[in-house]
Design a protein around this motif. Structure first.
Motif, PDB file in Angstrom:
ATOM      1  N   ILE A  68       0.855  -1.205   0.000  1.00 29.36           N
ATOM      2  CA  ILE A  68       0.000   0.000   0.000  1.00 29.36           C
ATOM      3  C   ILE A  68       0.885   1.246   0.000  1.00 29.36           C
ATOM      4  N   LEU A  69       1.913   1.206   0.844  1.00 32.72           N
ATOM      5  CA  LEU A  69       2.791   2.379   0.991  1.00 32.72           C
ATOM      6  C   LEU A  69       3.510   2.717  -0.312  1.00 32.72           C
ATOM      7  N   HIS A  70       3.727   1.687  -1.076  1.00 32.47           N
ATOM      8  CA  HIS A  70       4.423   1.853  -2.341  1.00 32.47           C
ATOM      9  C   HIS A  70       3.707   2.866  -3.243  1.00 32.47           C
ATOM     10  N   TYR A  71       2.373   2.918  -3.102  1.00 37.94           N
ATOM     11  CA  TYR A  71       1.580   3.790  -3.982  1.00 37.94           C
ATOM     12  C   TYR A  71       1.258   5.140  -3.349  1.00 37.94           C
ATOM     13  N   LEU A  72       1.654   5.323  -2.109  1.00 40.59           N
ATOM     14  CA  LEU A  72       1.312   6.570  -1.425  1.00 40.59           C
ATOM     15  C   LEU A  72       2.501   7.519  -1.394  1.00 40.59           C
ATOM     16  N   ARG A  73       2.165   8.806  -1.349  1.00 42.64           N
ATOM     17  CA  ARG A  73       3.236   9.801  -1.230  1.00 42.64           C
ATOM     18  C   ARG A  73       3.724   9.815   0.226  1.00 42.64           C
ATOM     19  N   PRO A  74       5.047   9.757   0.458  1.00 40.04           N
ATOM     20  CA  PRO A  74       5.532   9.728   1.853  1.00 40.04           C
ATOM     21  C   PRO A  74       5.153  11.015   2.595  1.00 40.04           C
ATOM     22  N   ALA A  75       4.951  10.873   3.893  1.00 43.38           N
ATOM     23  CA  ALA A  75       4.561  12.021   4.715  1.00 43.38           C
ATOM     24  C   ALA A  75       5.703  13.026   4.832  1.00 43.38           C
ATOM     25  N   THR A  76       6.923  12.527   4.784  1.00 46.97           N
ATOM     26  CA  THR A  76       8.082  13.405   4.897  1.00 46.97           C
ATOM     27  C   THR A  76       8.924  13.239   3.635  1.00 46.97           C
ATOM     28  N   GLU A  77       9.118  14.353   2.961  1.00 47.95           N
ATOM     29  CA  GLU A  77       9.887  14.317   1.713  1.00 47.95           C
ATOM     30  C   GLU A  77      11.286  13.739   1.966  1.00 47.95           C
ATOM     31  N   GLY A  78      11.698  12.833   1.122  1.00 50.52           N
ATOM     32  CA  GLY A  78      13.048  12.278   1.267  1.00 50.52           C
ATOM     33  C   GLY A  78      13.123  11.105   2.231  1.00 50.52           C
ATOM     34  N   TRP A  79      12.023  10.751   2.817  1.00 50.61           N
ATOM     35  CA  TRP A  79      11.996   9.626   3.773  1.00 50.61           C
ATOM     36  C   TRP A  79      10.969   8.614   3.297  1.00 50.61           C
ATOM     37  N   GLN A  80      11.382   7.372   3.132  1.00 48.83           N
ATOM     38  CA  GLN A  80      10.436   6.349   2.690  1.00 48.83           C
ATOM     39  C   GLN A  80       9.729   5.727   3.904  1.00 48.83           C
ATOM     40  N   THR A  81       8.438   5.920   3.968  1.00 44.55           N
ATOM     41  CA  THR A  81       7.661   5.299   5.059  1.00 44.55           C
ATOM     42  C   THR A  81       7.607   3.794   4.833  1.00 44.55           C
ATOM     43  N   LYS A  82       7.938   3.046   5.868  1.00 45.97           N
ATOM     44  CA  LYS A  82       7.928   1.579   5.744  1.00 45.97           C
ATOM     45  C   LYS A  82       7.116   0.970   6.884  1.00 45.97           C
ATOM     46  N   ALA A  83       6.813  -0.327   6.709  1.00 46.45           N
ATOM     47  CA  ALA A  83       6.063  -1.024   7.758  1.00 46.45           C
ATOM     48  C   ALA A  83       6.999  -1.936   8.543  1.00 46.45           C
ATOM     49  N   TYR A  84       6.748  -2.051   9.835  1.00 42.61           N
ATOM     50  CA  TYR A  84       7.576  -2.875  10.720  1.00 42.61           C
ATOM     51  C   TYR A  84       6.658  -3.701  11.624  1.00 42.61           C
ATOM     52  N   THR A  85       7.237  -4.707  12.277  1.00 36.48           N
ATOM     53  CA  THR A  85       6.436  -5.459  13.242  1.00 36.48           C
ATOM     54  C   THR A  85       7.081  -5.342  14.619  1.00 36.48           C
ATOM     55  N   CYS A  86       6.260  -5.519  15.637  1.00 41.18           N
ATOM     56  CA  CYS A  86       6.816  -5.570  16.988  1.00 41.18           C
ATOM     57  C   CYS A  86       5.834  -6.265  17.916  1.00 41.18           C
ATOM     58  N   SER A  87       6.320  -6.639  19.053  1.00 42.10           N
ATOM     59  CA  SER A  87       5.427  -7.128  20.104  1.00 42.10           C
ATOM     60  C   SER A  87       5.685  -6.274  21.333  1.00 42.10           C
ATOM     61  N   SER A  88       4.686  -5.540  21.720  1.00 41.89           N
ATOM     62  CA  SER A  88       4.849  -4.692  22.908  1.00 41.89           C
ATOM     63  C   SER A  88       4.850  -5.538  24.164  1.00 41.89           C
ATOM     64  N   LEU A  89       4.341  -6.761  24.051  1.00 45.78           N
ATOM     65  CA  LEU A  89       4.315  -7.643  25.235  1.00 45.78           C
ATOM     66  C   LEU A  89       5.669  -8.279  25.477  1.00 45.78           C
ATOM     67  N   THR A  90       6.305  -8.818  24.393  1.00 43.14           N
ATOM     68  CA  THR A  90       7.604  -9.478  24.592  1.00 43.14           C
ATOM     69  C   THR A  90       8.761  -8.483  24.441  1.00 43.14           C
ATOM     70  N   GLY A  91       8.502  -7.366  23.800  1.00 40.32           N
ATOM     71  CA  GLY A  91       9.549  -6.373  23.597  1.00 40.32           C
ATOM     72  C   GLY A  91      10.283  -6.560  22.272  1.00 40.32           C
ATOM     73  N   GLU A  92       9.981  -7.626  21.558  1.00 39.53           N
ATOM     74  CA  GLU A  92      10.671  -7.879  20.281  1.00 39.53           C
ATOM     75  C   GLU A  92      10.299  -6.798  19.267  1.00 39.53           C
TER      76      GLU A  92
END
Ligand code: GDP
Length: 384
Positions: free
Chosen positions: A267-291
């Motif tokens: 989805i992000l690939h088709y959207l204009r980034p919120a900050t010029e010069g910075w590519q918005t990407k997706a990440y994963t995390c677990s707030s429970l385990t801290g990973e």
């Protein structure tokens, strides 16, 4: 003998009602009931604070005194005119000491895990010696009294950290009012030496645009299952993001979280980034385990490095401040017009004439503008 009594937290606004009170069980005592002191009452600002001047608050805030910081924020949040003047004097004096913190906005639908994430990140940063302030912006708080986002008990571990300061959303007033109060609270926290300010908002309304306009980095927390319908998150919110974080990537949910991340990447690939010069990407995390907490923090640090090295951090903040100034002026003008009976009378009159095709749009606008000009001349200047 056990008893339950009510205390007002240090951050409660003046004249706050019982919704801000903490109910505390008084411990066992050997005192006989006859000599027991009456339970403490929820009190407004004590007399000693009423005598305090702007410089006393400024000194306290700059020394990192949490109680005076909380009091200064209460003044900023107060709707009383005498508090407004004092609060503005304090904000003006602390300005030279602001701007040194990382300002990070965090949004997501209720249940996405914002407070769990903030607690995990906050504790992680405090362990590294950071001073972390957590603010909440909830434009609907005039109805909820800040209870959705402002509940301190949600981040129990973080509240125990001596280097963390948590403040619920200011309640009451317009979106403009909440924005001003939150921005000034952010500045006060910076002056008090907090190096990371986490501003939380619910991703269901206007709050996220407000928060986007007061932070450097904007993080959108999402749940697994992006493909369905973006989980009620509008495309507009994704367009504001500097990073998308798929939370709850643990146990059985881990694979789904990774798949969701890939969907967001597309989805992000088709959207204009919120900050010029910075590519918005997706990440994963677990707030429970801290990973993944450390990884997302590294992303925020690289963003900061890029923004600083290209001098864009400073210009973004200046632009944000100018937009805010403009918004405050617009809101003032808007209220001025809407609350003026003569202008509103004229408005109703031209509306009737328009309905009956008696007047052109241009003539109607001219009549209204003349009424506004006349009233403006008749008015004494008022504080914002
Ligand atoms: P908020 O409404 O966005 O602030 O969401 P909360 O932080 O209150 O979390 C909602 C629920 O999701 C709670 O029951 C949390 O324990 C749970 N939760 C939050 N983060 C995680 C996570 O990383 N993994 C798992 N398994 N559960 C989580």
């Amino acid at each position: 003998m056990r008893d339950e009594t009510t205390y007002m937290p240090e951050w409660a606004p003046e004249h706050a009602g019982s919704e801000f009170a903490s109910h505390v069980m008084v411990g066992l005592t050997d005192e006989p009931p006859a000599t027991k002191k009456p339970p403490a009452k929820a009190s407004p600002i004590p007399a000693k604070f009423k005598r305090m001047k702007a410089k006393d608050y400024v000194e306290g805030v700059l020394n990192g005194n949490r109680m005076l910081l909380a009091r200064a924020i209460t003044l900023v949040e107060s709707n009383a005119p005498q508090h407004f003047e004092l609060a503005q004097e304090i904000v003006q004096q602390i300005l030279p000491y602001t701007g040194n913190a990382r300002r990070i906005g965090i949004t997501g639908v209720p249940g996405a895990g914002k407070s769990t994430f903030i607690e995990a990140l906050g504790c992680y940063l405090c362990r590294q010696g950071s001073k972390v302030a957590v603010l909440a912006v909830d434009p609907s708080s005039s109805v909820t009294h800040g209870s959705i986002l402002g509940d301190k008990t949600r981040m129990e571990n973080l509240t125990r950290e001596k280097n963390a300061f948590i403040r619920p959303s200011p309640s009451g007033g317009t979106l403009g009012g909440v924005t001003r109060k939150s921005r000034e609270t952010l500045l006060l926290c910076e002056a008090a030496g907090y190096d990371t300010i986490l501003v939380e908002t619910v991703g269901v309304g206007q709050g996220e645009t407000t928060v986007r306009s007061m932070v450097d980095f904007f993080l959108v927390i999402v749940l697994t299952g992006a493909g369905d319908d973006l989980q009620g998150i509008k495309k507009g919110i994704i367009e504001l993001a500097d990073a998308i974080l798929v939370n709850k990537a643990d146990n059985d949910n881990k694979q789904r979280a990774l798949a969701t991340r890939a969907e967001y990447e597309q989805i992000l690939h088709y959207l204009r980034p919120a900050t010029e010069g910075w590519q918005t990407k997706a990440y994963t995390c677990s707030s429970l385990t801290g990973e993944g907490i450390d990884d997302i923090w590294q992303v925020i640090l690289s963003f900061e490095q890029l923004m600083k090295s290209t001098h864009r951090l400073e210009s973004r903040r200046q632009q944000q401040t100018m937009i805010w100034v403009k918004q405050m002026a617009e809101e003032y003008l808007h209220n001025l017009v809407e609350q003026n009976p003569k202008i509103m009378q004229c408005y109703t009159s031209v509306q009737d004439q328009i309905m009956q095709d008696q007047i052109s749009a241009t003539r109607a606008a001219q009549t209204l503008i003349r009424a506004i000009e006349t009233e403006l001349q008749n008015m004494k200047s008022r504080p914002v």
